[in-house]
Write an enzyme that holds these catalytic residues in place. Structure first.
Site, PDB file in Angstrom:
ATOM      1  N   GLY A  17       1.015  -0.829  -0.026  1.00  0.00           N
ATOM      2  CA  GLY A  17      -0.102  -0.178   0.124  1.00  0.00           C
ATOM      3  C   GLY A  17       0.883   1.248   0.095  1.00  0.00           C
ATOM      4  NE  ARG A  78      -1.682  -4.850  -0.571  1.00  0.00           N
ATOM      5  CZ  ARG A  78      -1.943  -3.830  -0.122  1.00  0.00           C
ATOM      6  NH1 ARG A  78       0.113  -4.059   0.261  1.00  0.00           N
ATOM      7  NH2 ARG A  78      -2.591  -3.205   0.389  1.00  0.00           N
ATOM      8  CG  ASP A 109       5.628  -7.390   8.807  1.00  0.00           C
ATOM      9  OD1 ASP A 109       6.732  -6.740   9.299  1.00  0.00           O
ATOM     10  OD2 ASP A 109       4.485  -7.928   9.067  1.00  0.00           O
ATOM     11  CB  THR A 131       3.096   0.597   6.293  1.00  0.00           C
ATOM     12  OG1 THR A 131       1.517   0.162   6.481  1.00  0.00           O
ATOM     13  CG2 THR A 131       3.946   0.364   7.583  1.00  0.00           C
ATOM     14  CG  ASP A 133      -1.480  -0.506   7.781  1.00  0.00           C
ATOM     15  OD1 ASP A 133      -2.566   0.628   7.778  1.00  0.00           O
ATOM     16  OD2 ASP A 133      -1.258  -1.515   7.293  1.00  0.00           O
ATOM     17  CG  ASP A 135       1.603  -3.213  10.749  1.00  0.00           C
ATOM     18  OD1 ASP A 135       2.365  -2.279   9.691  1.00  0.00           O
ATOM     19  OD2 ASP A 135       0.805  -3.527  10.018  1.00  0.00           O
ATOM     20  NE  ARG A 177      -1.830  -5.032   6.023  1.00  0.00           N
ATOM     21  CZ  ARG A 177      -2.832  -5.256   4.098  1.00  0.00           C
ATOM     22  NH1 ARG A 177      -3.387  -6.745   3.388  1.00  0.00           N
ATOM     23  NH2 ARG A 177      -2.228  -4.680   3.244  1.00  0.00           N
TER      24      ARG A 177
HETATM   25  O1  F6P Z   1      -1.088  -1.438   4.641  1.00  0.00           O
HETATM   26  C1  F6P Z   1      -1.684  -0.190   4.390  1.00  0.00           C
HETATM   27  C2  F6P Z   1      -3.220  -0.612   3.888  1.00  0.00           C
HETATM   28  O2  F6P Z   1      -4.283   1.195   3.603  1.00  0.00           O
HETATM   29  C3  F6P Z   1      -4.259  -1.210   5.284  1.00  0.00           C
HETATM   30  O3  F6P Z   1      -4.586   0.115   6.472  1.00  0.00           O
HETATM   31  C4  F6P Z   1      -5.366  -1.740   4.178  1.00  0.00           C
HETATM   32  O4  F6P Z   1      -5.913  -3.013   5.199  1.00  0.00           O
HETATM   33  C5  F6P Z   1      -4.659  -2.097   3.419  1.00  0.00           C
HETATM   34  O5  F6P Z   1      -3.958  -1.002   2.973  1.00  0.00           O
HETATM   35  C6  F6P Z   1      -6.101  -2.172   1.902  1.00  0.00           C
HETATM   36  O6  F6P Z   1      -5.102  -2.688   0.615  1.00  0.00           O
HETATM   37  P1  F6P Z   1      -4.938  -2.438  -1.038  1.00  0.00           P
HETATM   38  O7  F6P Z   1      -4.753  -1.300  -0.994  1.00  0.00           O
HETATM   39  O8  F6P Z   1      -4.744  -3.899  -1.160  1.00  0.00           O
HETATM   40  O9  F6P Z   1      -6.621  -2.872  -0.985  1.00  0.00           O
END
Ligand code: F6P
Length: 326
Positions: A17, A78, A109, A131, A133, A135, A177
């Site tokens: 992300g 991803r 992570d 990130t 998050d 985390d 997340r």
């Molecule tokens: O890791 C960052 C984040 O925004 C999280 O808070 C969320 O769960 C996830 O990415 C969403 O990912 P995507 O962009 O693949 O929907």
């Protein structure tokens, strides 16, 4: 001690992300690498772009006008292919073909784990925590968190205004997340009545309902619940709470707005320091490190050591959050 090999050419990518401040990190990696006499290749769209050889030569001008911008100028993705051993070996071969002696990975992570396996496939790495998050266990700061919580807080304050006017209960769902850091910080800073964190929530909705009823009795005009994405189900929770309390209840899911926007000063500054440190370490021949912020200092750890660390919401901070919300 054996003399470290001088690194002459590196790649830089953003993965997973996006997070505000990633551009400041890329800019610092590139400019400090150039100062240190290294060539830099920008790898677009993360590990997926590495496999597709989506490369651009970077110079000081490639990163002009980016420090203030949200998103990532290198794009991100991803990659399912990179998650396989064959994919990682192919990526390592591509790095060798292009004479990339190390890859700077800016991500969360999952991206760190990708970097760890790329290093096992023979390509040295250097990781930066990108990130929203917060985390990543080895660091107290991650690039993008500060902007994300400030963006979320502005939105929460607005919902709070209308919630008070209408004497409603509002459930506001924030990202993160499986981690509750965004919810915890926004919950405390917005004065929320309830803060639901995946790490702590006991799924006892009756407790929330009782809290709402008690708060009404002592004259509170609204009831703000900050719910973490890792718990989710804000809309159905709102329906149940309204039915049980008789208080009109609305759910607002903030979503991707939390990931966008111009980075705060803190995100730009910390990302710049971390990016510069990554290039400095590489130019000294240090590899397979992750850059972190701990106890007021920018530090680095071995990637295996960093990934073995654990992180928890500090109990004392959670207790304070609960006490202030009563
Ligand atoms: O890791 C960052 C984040 O925004 C999280 O808070 C969320 O769960 C996830 O990415 C969403 O990912 P995507 O962009 O693949 O929907």
């Amino acid at each position: 001690m054996a003399e470290r090999k001088k690194i002459k050419k590196i790649g830089v990518l953003t993965s997973g992300g996006d997070a505000p401040g990633m551009n400041a990190a890329i800019r610092a990696v590139v400019r400090k690498a150039i100062v240190n006499g290294m060539d830099v290749v920008g790898i677009q769209k993360g590990y997926q772009g590495l496999l597709a050889e989506e490369f651009i030569e970077m110079n000081s001008r490639s990163v002009s006008d980016s420090v203030q911008k949200g998103g990532t100028i290198l794009r991100t993705a991803r990659s399912e292919e990179f998650a396989t051993e064959a994919g990682r070996n192919k990526a390592a071969d591509i790095c060798r073909k292009h004479k990339l002696e190390a890859i700077v990975v800016i991500g969360g992570d999952g991206s760190y784990r990708g970097a760890q396996s790329l290093s096992s496939a023979g390509i040295p790495v250097m990781c930066l925590p990108g990130t929203i998050d917060l985390d990543i266990a080895c660091t107290e700061y991650t690039i993008g968190f500060d902007t994300a919580v400030n963006t979320a807080l502005q939105a929460i304050d607005k919902v709070r205004d209308t919630s008070s006017s209408h004497e409603r209960c509002s459930i506001i769902e924030v990202m993160g997340r499986n981690a509750g850091y965004i919810a915890l910080w926004c919950g405390v800073a917005s004065g929320a009545e309830d803060i639901l964190l995946p790490e702590k929530y006991n799924y006892d909705e009756q407790e929330i309902i009782n809290h709402i009823i008690e708060s009404r009795k002592v004259g509170k005009t609204h009831h703000l619940i900050i719910n973490a994405e890792g718990i989710g189900h804000s809309t159905s929770m709102a329906r149940r709470i309204e039915a049980a309390t008789g208080m009109e209840t609305r759910a607002t899911i903030l979503g991707y707005m939390q990931r966008g926007g111009s980075p705060t000063c803190k995100d730009r500054y910390y990302a710049s320091m971390m990016g510069a440190m990554a290039s400095d370490l590489l130019s000294q021949g240090a590899v397979n490190r992750v850059i972190s912020y701990r106890h007021g200092e920018f530090v680095d750890f071995d990637i295996d050591e960093a990934l073995a660390m654990k992180k928890e919401i500090p109990e004392s901070q959670y207790e304070i959050a609960r006490a202030l919300s009563r």
